[in-house]
Design a protein around this motif. Structure first.
Motif, PDB file in Angstrom:
ATOM      1  N   LEU A  79      -0.311   4.009   8.165  1.00 27.11           N
ATOM      2  CA  LEU A  79      -0.577   4.978   7.103  1.00 27.11           C
ATOM      3  C   LEU A  79      -1.941   5.603   7.363  1.00 27.11           C
ATOM      4  O   LEU A  79      -2.864   4.929   7.812  1.00 27.11           O
ATOM      5  CB  LEU A  79      -0.602   4.299   5.732  1.00 27.11           C
ATOM      6  N   SER A  80      -2.050   6.881   7.057  1.00 24.40           N
ATOM      7  CA  SER A  80      -3.303   7.620   7.252  1.00 24.40           C
ATOM      8  C   SER A  80      -3.670   8.308   5.945  1.00 24.40           C
ATOM      9  O   SER A  80      -2.828   8.967   5.334  1.00 24.40           O
ATOM     10  CB  SER A  80      -3.125   8.680   8.344  1.00 24.40           C
ATOM     11  N   PHE A  81      -4.914   8.155   5.564  1.00 28.98           N
ATOM     12  CA  PHE A  81      -5.403   8.765   4.335  1.00 28.98           C
ATOM     13  C   PHE A  81      -6.628   9.612   4.661  1.00 28.98           C
ATOM     14  O   PHE A  81      -7.769   9.124   4.628  1.00 28.98           O
ATOM     15  CB  PHE A  81      -5.733   7.684   3.301  1.00 28.98           C
ATOM     16  N   PRO A  82      -6.409  10.894   5.015  1.00 27.55           N
ATOM     17  CA  PRO A  82      -7.541  11.758   5.385  1.00 27.55           C
ATOM     18  C   PRO A  82      -8.401  12.123   4.185  1.00 27.55           C
ATOM     19  O   PRO A  82      -7.912  12.253   3.068  1.00 27.55           O
ATOM     20  CB  PRO A  82      -6.856  12.999   5.960  1.00 27.55           C
TER      21      PRO A  82
ATOM     22  N   ILE B 193       0.841  -1.212   0.000  1.00 29.12           N
ATOM     23  CA  ILE B 193       0.000   0.000   0.000  1.00 29.12           C
ATOM     24  C   ILE B 193       0.869   1.252   0.000  1.00 29.12           C
ATOM     25  O   ILE B 193       0.581   2.219  -0.708  1.00 29.12           O
ATOM     26  CB  ILE B 193      -0.977  -0.024   1.188  1.00 29.12           C
ATOM     27  N   ASN B 194       1.949   1.241   0.777  1.00 31.19           N
ATOM     28  CA  ASN B 194       2.860   2.383   0.835  1.00 31.19           C
ATOM     29  C   ASN B 194       3.468   2.638  -0.548  1.00 31.19           C
ATOM     30  O   ASN B 194       3.565   3.794  -0.985  1.00 31.19           O
ATOM     31  CB  ASN B 194       3.955   2.112   1.875  1.00 31.19           C
ATOM     32  N   LEU B 195       3.835   1.577  -1.239  1.00 30.13           N
ATOM     33  CA  LEU B 195       4.412   1.721  -2.577  1.00 30.13           C
ATOM     34  C   LEU B 195       3.361   2.221  -3.567  1.00 30.13           C
ATOM     35  O   LEU B 195       3.605   3.172  -4.314  1.00 30.13           O
ATOM     36  CB  LEU B 195       4.995   0.377  -3.050  1.00 30.13           C
ATOM     37  N   GLN B 196       2.179   1.619  -3.528  1.00 29.19           N
ATOM     38  CA  GLN B 196       1.125   1.987  -4.476  1.00 29.19           C
ATOM     39  C   GLN B 196       0.621   3.414  -4.254  1.00 29.19           C
ATOM     40  O   GLN B 196       0.431   4.166  -5.203  1.00 29.19           O
ATOM     41  CB  GLN B 196      -0.034   1.008  -4.354  1.00 29.19           C
ATOM     42  N   GLN B 197       0.361   3.785  -3.012  1.00 29.14           N
ATOM     43  CA  GLN B 197      -0.272   5.072  -2.717  1.00 29.14           C
ATOM     44  C   GLN B 197       0.705   6.238  -2.572  1.00 29.14           C
ATOM     45  O   GLN B 197       0.342   7.372  -2.851  1.00 29.14           O
ATOM     46  CB  GLN B 197      -1.110   4.963  -1.439  1.00 29.14           C
ATOM     47  N   ARG B 198       1.918   5.932  -2.087  1.00 26.16           N
ATOM     48  CA  ARG B 198       2.862   7.020  -1.788  1.00 26.16           C
ATOM     49  C   ARG B 198       4.165   6.926  -2.552  1.00 26.16           C
ATOM     50  O   ARG B 198       5.005   7.812  -2.452  1.00 26.16           O
ATOM     51  CB  ARG B 198       3.151   7.037  -0.285  1.00 26.16           C
ATOM     52  N   GLY B 199       4.365   5.822  -3.297  1.00 23.90           N
ATOM     53  CA  GLY B 199       5.614   5.642  -4.030  1.00 23.90           C
ATOM     54  C   GLY B 199       6.806   5.357  -3.132  1.00 23.90           C
ATOM     55  O   GLY B 199       7.949   5.549  -3.534  1.00 23.90           O
ATOM     56  N   VAL B 200       6.541   4.905  -1.901  1.00 22.17           N
ATOM     57  CA  VAL B 200       7.599   4.617  -0.936  1.00 22.17           C
ATOM     58  C   VAL B 200       7.761   3.103  -0.853  1.00 22.17           C
ATOM     59  O   VAL B 200       6.834   2.396  -0.445  1.00 22.17           O
ATOM     60  CB  VAL B 200       7.273   5.221   0.456  1.00 22.17           C
TER      61      VAL B 200
END
Length: 167
Positions: free
Chosen positions: A67-70, A53-60
């Motif tokens: 992880l927080s997605f407001p 998820i970190n790679l997909q959503q944030r490129g990390v």
């Protein structure tokens, strides 16, 4: 308030942590003065899941603890008003955002810090909800100090202080 905390799990043994989050997340919302019914969606996963998820959503390209997605841009420390958000027409609840928490990482960090997995999971949940409510800590200065102070105050009020050594 009638907050809805929706918890999904991709990992075994998440039930006891789900019950903890059902207590912690509404307490954060109350402590921050959220005066409307809202929804927070939580995914409990492991390091591989949060890494993807970190790679997909944030490129990390690495795992992390939470992880927080407001859904909204809110001002930290200022209770959000209904004018600042939008309720879901079907449920009437305000969707504050999503949280993804690695129980694998929480267990490892709880052991590393000497206060146990439950305390670490509670801390990460408080941290994430504060992000959903506009807090940040990227400046490593005043914003970070303010966020850390709120985290410790809320955990203390819940009876989960830093020195707790529970598994």
């Amino acid at each position: 308030m009638n907050h809805q905390i929706i918890i999904e799990s991709e990992t075994e043994g998440a039930e006891e942590y789900a019950a903890l989050l059902q207590r912690v997340i509404p307490a954060v919302l109350e402590a921050e003065g959220v005066a409307f019914d809202c929804e927070v969606d939580v995914l409990l996963t492991d390091d591989a899941g949060i890494h993807a998820i970190n790679l997909q959503q944030r490129g990390v390209d690495r795992p992390t603890d939470v992880l927080s997605f407001p859904m909204f841009e809110l001002a930290p420390g200022t209770p959000p008003a209904l004018e600042d958000v939008e309720a879901d027409p079907g449920s009437g609840l305000v969707p504050l955002g999503d949280m993804v928490l690695s129980l694998e990482r929480a267990k490892a960090q709880g052991e590393e810090y000497g206060h146990g997995a439950r305390r670490e999971t509670a801390y990460l949940a408080v941290h994430s909800v504060l992000h959903l409510l506009g807090y940040d800590h990227l400046d490593e200065g005043e914003q970070k100090r303010r966020m850390r102070a709120r985290e410790e105050t809320i955990l203390g009020a819940l009876g989960i202080p830093r020195e707790t050594a529970e598994g």
